[in-house]
Design an enzyme around this catalytic site. Structure first.
Site, PDB file in Angstrom:
ATOM      1  N   TYR A  11       0.867  -4.122  11.983  1.00  0.00           N
ATOM      2  CA  TYR A  11       0.814  -2.695  11.631  1.00  0.00           C
ATOM      3  C   TYR A  11       1.623  -1.833  12.587  1.00  0.00           C
ATOM      4  CZ  TYR A  11      -2.663  -3.901   8.152  1.00  0.00           C
ATOM      5  OH  TYR A  11      -3.281  -4.443   7.061  1.00  0.00           O
ATOM      6  N   ASN A  61     -10.352  -2.669   2.739  1.00  0.00           N
ATOM      7  CA  ASN A  61     -10.087  -2.673   1.298  1.00  0.00           C
ATOM      8  C   ASN A  61     -11.373  -2.409   0.537  1.00  0.00           C
ATOM      9  OD1 ASN A  61      -7.325  -3.182   1.338  1.00  0.00           O
ATOM     10  ND2 ASN A  61      -7.563  -5.398   1.177  1.00  0.00           N
ATOM     11  N   HIS A 104       0.834  -1.216   0.000  1.00  0.00           N
ATOM     12  CA  HIS A 104       0.000   0.000   0.000  1.00  0.00           C
ATOM     13  C   HIS A 104       0.865   1.262   0.000  1.00  0.00           C
ATOM     14  CE1 HIS A 104      -3.934  -2.016   0.855  1.00  0.00           C
ATOM     15  NE2 HIS A 104      -3.152  -2.913   1.395  1.00  0.00           N
TER      16      HIS A 104
HETATM   17 FE1  HDD Z   1      -2.578  -4.802   5.433  1.00  0.00          FE
HETATM   18  C1  HDD Z   1      -1.044  -1.803   5.050  1.00  0.00           C
HETATM   19  C2  HDD Z   1      -5.519  -3.448   4.323  1.00  0.00           C
HETATM   20  C3  HDD Z   1      -4.039  -7.910   5.514  1.00  0.00           C
HETATM   21  C4  HDD Z   1       0.105  -6.000   6.989  1.00  0.00           C
HETATM   22  N1  HDD Z   1      -3.158  -2.990   4.789  1.00  0.00           N
HETATM   23  C5  HDD Z   1      -2.393  -1.863   4.720  1.00  0.00           C
HETATM   24  C6  HDD Z   1      -3.173  -0.764   4.270  1.00  0.00           C
HETATM   25  C7  HDD Z   1      -4.429  -1.227   4.063  1.00  0.00           C
HETATM   26  C8  HDD Z   1      -4.424  -2.626   4.395  1.00  0.00           C
HETATM   27  C9  HDD Z   1      -5.614  -0.429   3.572  1.00  0.00           C
HETATM   28  C10 HDD Z   1      -2.655   0.640   4.033  1.00  0.00           C
HETATM   29  C11 HDD Z   1      -2.933   1.541   5.212  1.00  0.00           C
HETATM   30  C12 HDD Z   1      -2.479   2.946   4.890  1.00  0.00           C
HETATM   31  O1  HDD Z   1      -3.136   3.601   4.059  1.00  0.00           O
HETATM   32  O2  HDD Z   1      -1.473   3.375   5.444  1.00  0.00           O
HETATM   33  N2  HDD Z   1      -4.383  -5.546   4.918  1.00  0.00           N
HETATM   34  C13 HDD Z   1      -5.482  -4.815   4.592  1.00  0.00           C
HETATM   35  C14 HDD Z   1      -6.640  -5.672   4.567  1.00  0.00           C
HETATM   36  C15 HDD Z   1      -6.224  -6.929   4.883  1.00  0.00           C
HETATM   37  C16 HDD Z   1      -4.807  -6.844   5.127  1.00  0.00           C
HETATM   38  C17 HDD Z   1      -8.052  -5.221   4.257  1.00  0.00           C
HETATM   39  C18 HDD Z   1      -7.005  -8.194   5.017  1.00  0.00           C
HETATM   40  C19 HDD Z   1      -8.239  -8.254   5.324  1.00  0.00           C
HETATM   41  N3  HDD Z   1      -2.059  -6.629   6.088  1.00  0.00           N
HETATM   42  C20 HDD Z   1      -2.810  -7.773   6.069  1.00  0.00           C
HETATM   43  C21 HDD Z   1      -2.110  -8.829   6.784  1.00  0.00           C
HETATM   44  C22 HDD Z   1      -0.941  -8.281   7.223  1.00  0.00           C
HETATM   45  C23 HDD Z   1      -0.922  -6.907   6.769  1.00  0.00           C
HETATM   46  C24 HDD Z   1      -2.625 -10.223   6.988  1.00  0.00           C
HETATM   47  C25 HDD Z   1       0.176  -8.895   8.017  1.00  0.00           C
HETATM   48  C26 HDD Z   1       0.094  -9.932   8.756  1.00  0.00           C
HETATM   49  N4  HDD Z   1      -0.756  -4.064   5.838  1.00  0.00           N
HETATM   50  C27 HDD Z   1       0.183  -4.732   6.534  1.00  0.00           C
HETATM   51  C28 HDD Z   1       1.406  -3.899   6.841  1.00  0.00           C
HETATM   52  C29 HDD Z   1       1.017  -2.527   6.225  1.00  0.00           C
HETATM   53  C30 HDD Z   1      -0.345  -2.790   5.630  1.00  0.00           C
HETATM   54  C31 HDD Z   1       2.689  -4.505   6.430  1.00  0.00           C
HETATM   55  C32 HDD Z   1       2.015  -1.885   5.280  1.00  0.00           C
HETATM   56  C33 HDD Z   1       2.102  -0.440   5.687  1.00  0.00           C
HETATM   57  C34 HDD Z   1       1.357  -0.349   6.915  1.00  0.00           C
HETATM   58  O3  HDD Z   1       0.860  -1.572   7.247  1.00  0.00           O
HETATM   59  O4  HDD Z   1       1.176   0.640   7.577  1.00  0.00           O
HETATM   60  O5  HDD Z   1       1.617  -3.829   8.181  1.00  0.00           O
END
Ligand code: HDD
Length: 743
Positions: free
Chosen positions: A408, A194, A121
């Site tokens: 996160y 999402n 993202h």
């Molecule tokens: Fe995630 C970012 C949505 C599963 C780990 N995720 C991130 C963002 C969104 C989502 C909208 C961007 C937030 C922003 O604008 O800063 N992610 C989802 C949704 C998921 C999902 C709807 C499943 C239902 N994500 C998911 C899992 C993991 C992560 C299973 C880890 C175990 N997601 C992350 C992250 C991020 C992220 C690596 C990258 C940047 C951040 O968090 O801030 O931690």
């Protein structure tokens, strides 16, 4: 002219200003003090909401806002800089002195001004706004935003693509993030969702694998912002649980027209908890008031080149123009007993709860009405964490969500440089923060006193526990073995994929087939293509057949199923089709190209322009070159050329009457291509009088392939007969009946 009013107060009046000298306020080559501040202010006036120094978020950003209008240039220590052009040299042609602290500070800061991008993202855009609650929901939850009718809670919302890097294009085929930070008086609540209500995987254990598979392949760093490559399809073809999500991802959901016209979902099952400690399960849905609208794939690809910032620009410009994007929040509420009775597991993020089983109840609206002041400070530094919940909301045991709770917070620590990211203004809650956490990199808070532990007597026992007023986890009784594994219903990988497929309109189904064919054609290893089609055989024969046909292969045997159990497929659900969300018919912020050349009907242009503006649309006069064109006694100013702003950047096109103008335009290949693209992307076209000849020249049929009248093709003799029809077509979703292959 206080340079730092907060500090200056401590040292008396003399310390308030840098010494004024002849050059403290230089005569302009740049703007004068007053014009500079006007320039800054006007930047924001379009929002119609707070200007500099005002903030919905109740002031926590005001504290740190900076406005250089009328101010002298200083170092970071507040020392006025006399010369910002030349480094300090030993002689005019000699080496630069190491003591040049001004040069060194400037370069050092510059050298460090990038932070790591988000691991997923990375590419996103955001805006401020508010959530307005319709009715008290105290029966179900004590969460602050739902406490009273009409209550407004400030929010910051970030939309994003998933796979692309920070500078990648907006219109890639991808899931879109829809992350909402609620600044409630009981703390920050982040609903990190999402635009698709299901996910690829069931367990957080697989998330790093999924992301490694979809990101550019590690040996050569390609492709950028695209899932159409071997490693992605290799992984998902070996993960049958992703099949349902793949259908959504190959559908038009993954190429939205704008952030303003896509749904959002919390995805997981959450819990709401009321004052009595009673809990219901809850799914969150955001539905855009403007309706759900998507791009054509061909259009998305072309926009990628014409304007990679397409979605970012759309969001920014709509808000600046006062066409504030709105969504309605709906909840699906259901009890644990109901959940038990479903054929699927509500803890499985690859499943929806069909609306036929549990209706979506509207509870409030989200309005985005102010653009950020600074992209880095706000959009880039905002840290959304699923762990940020407030009293009245709780997690479910969804194993994907459980892993997210850790991920996160953890990722922000390296992305934002330490454990104090909650102090960055955009992340700071409105609710007061008092605890015994101390120090760490970049600490801002000056915690007073000698007590940083609890229990204490020296600090009067403060800060003290809130007891029942504070956050209380739902007391779910659990008596289970500690195991690695999955519950039985998680083994159903296909029934909801079939439900989704059967709920799509014929055009939507065509697009899904095209999506699979495009992506799998980019895959180099035939066995991977084969494996994907073998998953699709378990979804629907006609889907597998169409994709296999597109790939030039025979339909393979079905992929083995994880369970022998027969999971029933519910009756088609209209809510799963984008056609169910036509929107409110508004044309606000829609872009209309009016093609003109010498001899165009000026009166017609003026009346159309006015009508579009009155409806909130954005008309632009396009021609073959910039500047004035003579139009029946008056000059019309061409704002852009058809090559600089090609057809894909507009929602509709109009060509006014005028024989000479029509002749000039008809002789230009770029204009004919412009019209063809409008046609093949199913957008409204208005041609008036002599301009009708352009349709023939462009090879645009006057009726739909089945011979019926084309409601989005408006051909009239005079402009006043066509304006209302164009506006009507512009307010409706695109009608895909026009689609022919090739167009
Ligand atoms: Fe995630 C970012 C949505 C599963 C780990 N995720 C991130 C963002 C969104 C989502 C909208 C961007 C937030 C922003 O604008 O800063 N992610 C989802 C949704 C998921 C999902 C709807 C499943 C239902 N994500 C998911 C899992 C993991 C992560 C299973 C880890 C175990 N997601 C992350 C992250 C991020 C992220 C690596 C990258 C940047 C951040 O968090 O801030 O931690």
């Amino acid at each position: 002219m206080p340079s730092n009013p907060a500090k200056a107060g401590e040292y008396g009046e003399r310390a308030r200003c840098p010494a004024t000298g002849a050059t403290a306020e230089p005569a302009s080559p740049l703007a004068t003090a007053s014009t500079a501040s006007e320039a800054n202010a006007s930047d924001k006036t379009g929002s119609g909401v707070p200007g500099l120094g005002e903030n919905h978020v109740g002031g926590n950003l005001d504290r740190v806002r900076a406005d250089a209008s009328g101010q002298v240039l200083t170092t970071n220590q507040g020392v006025a800089i006399a010369d910002n052009q030349n480094s300090l040299k030993i002689g005019l042609r000699g080496p630069t002195a190491l003591e040049d602290f001004i040069l060194r500070e400037k370069i050092t800061h510059f050298d460090h001004e990038r932070i790591p991008e988000r691991v997923v993202h990375a590419r996103g855009s955001a805006a401020h706004g508010y959530f307005e609650n319709y009715q008290p929901l105290s029966q179900f939850t004590r969460a602050a935003p739902f406490a009273k009718a009409g209550k407004r809670t400030p929010v910051f919302v970030r939309f994003s693509t998933v796979a692309g890097e920070r500078g990648s294009l907006d219109t890639a085929r991808d899931v879109r993030g829809f992350a909402v930070k609620f600044y409630t008086e009981e703390g920050n609540w982040d609903l990190v969702g999402n635009n698709i209500p299901v996910f690829f995987i069931q367990d957080a254990m697989k998330f790093p694998d999924l992301v490694h598979a979809v990101k550019p392949e590690p040996h050569h760093g390609m492709p950028q912002a695209a899932s159409a490559h071997d490693t992605y399809w290799d992984f998902v073809s070996l993960m049958p649980e992703s099949t349902h999500m793949l259908l959504w991802q190959m559908s038009d959901r993954a190429i939205p027209r704008s952030y303003r016209t896509m749904q959002g979902f919390g995805v997981h099952t959450f819990r709401l908890i009321n004052d009595q400690g009673e809990s219901v399960f809850c799914k969150f849905h955001w539905t855009p008031v403007a309706g759900t609208h998507s791009l054509a794939w061909d259009e998305a690809v072309k926009i990628g080149g014409a304007d990679p910032d397409f979605h970012r620009r759309d969001l920014w410009e709509a808000i600046e123009a006062g066409a504030y994007p709105e969504w309605e929040l709906g909840l699906q509420l259901f009890s644990e007993e109901q959940a038990e009775s479903f054929d699927f597991d509500v803890l499985d993020a690859t499943k929806i709860v069909p609306e036929e089983l549990v209706p979506v109840v509207p509870v409030g609206k989200l309005v985005l009405d102010r653009n950020p002041d600074n992209f880095f400070a706000e959009t880039e530094q905002v840290a959304f964490c699923t762990a940020h919940i407030i009293p009245g909301i709780d997690f479910s045991n969804d194993p994907l969500l459980q892993g997210r709770i850790h991920s996160y917070v953890d990722t922000q620590i390296s992305r934002l440089g330490g454990p104090n990211f909650h102090e960055i203004p955009i992340n700071a809650p409105l609710a007061p923060v008092h605890n015994n956490q101390r120090d760490g990199m970049h600490r801002q808070t000056i915690a007073r006193g000698r007590v940083a532990y609890e229990p204490n007597s020296l600090g009067g026992g403060c800060p003290f526990q809130a007891g029942a007023r504070g956050f209380t986890s739902f007391a779910q009784p659990i008596a289970e073995d500690k195991v690695r594994g999955k519950p039985e219903k998680f083994a159903d990988h296909y029934s909801q994929a079939t439900l989704f497929w059967r709920s799509q309109s014929p055009a939507e189904q065509r697009h899904i087939v095209n999506g699979f064919c495009f992506e799998l054609t980019r895959v180099q290893v035939p066995a991977i293509r084969q494996r994907v089609v073998s998953l699709l055989v378990n979804v629907a024969d006609e889907l597998a057949l169409a994709v296999a046909d597109g790939l030039g292969i025979a339909v393979p045997p079905p992929a083995p199923k994880a369970s022998e159990r027969d999971f029933p497929v519910p009756a088609p659900s209209p809510a799963l089709s984008l056609t169910s969300y036509p929107g409110d018919g508004s044309i606000k912020a829609k872009r209309v190209a009016i093609l003109v050349a010498d001899g165009a009907d000026a009166a017609g242009v003026v009346s159309l322009y006015g009508a579009l503006l009155a409806g909130g649309a954005v008309p632009r006069l396009l021609g073959l070159r910039l500047g004035p064109v003579a139009a029946e006694g008056r000059a019309l100013e061409v704002e852009a050329t058809v090559s600089a702003l090609p057809s894909v950047l507009f929602d509709a096109v109009a060509v006014p009457d005028g024989a000479d103008a029509a002749q000039t335009l008809a002789n230009a290949g770029t204009v004919l291509e412009f019209l063809r693209d409008q046609y093949r992307h199913c957008k409204p076209i208005l041609v008036v009088g002599a301009a009708g000849a352009l349709l023939d020249k462009a090879g645009i049929p006057l009726t739909l392939p089945d011979g019926a009248a084309d409601p989005a093709l408006v051909q009239v003799a005079a402009m006043d007969q066509g304006v209302a029809a164009l506006i009507d077509a512009l307010g409706r979703p695109r009608d895909h009946a026009r689609e022919t292959d090739p167009p």
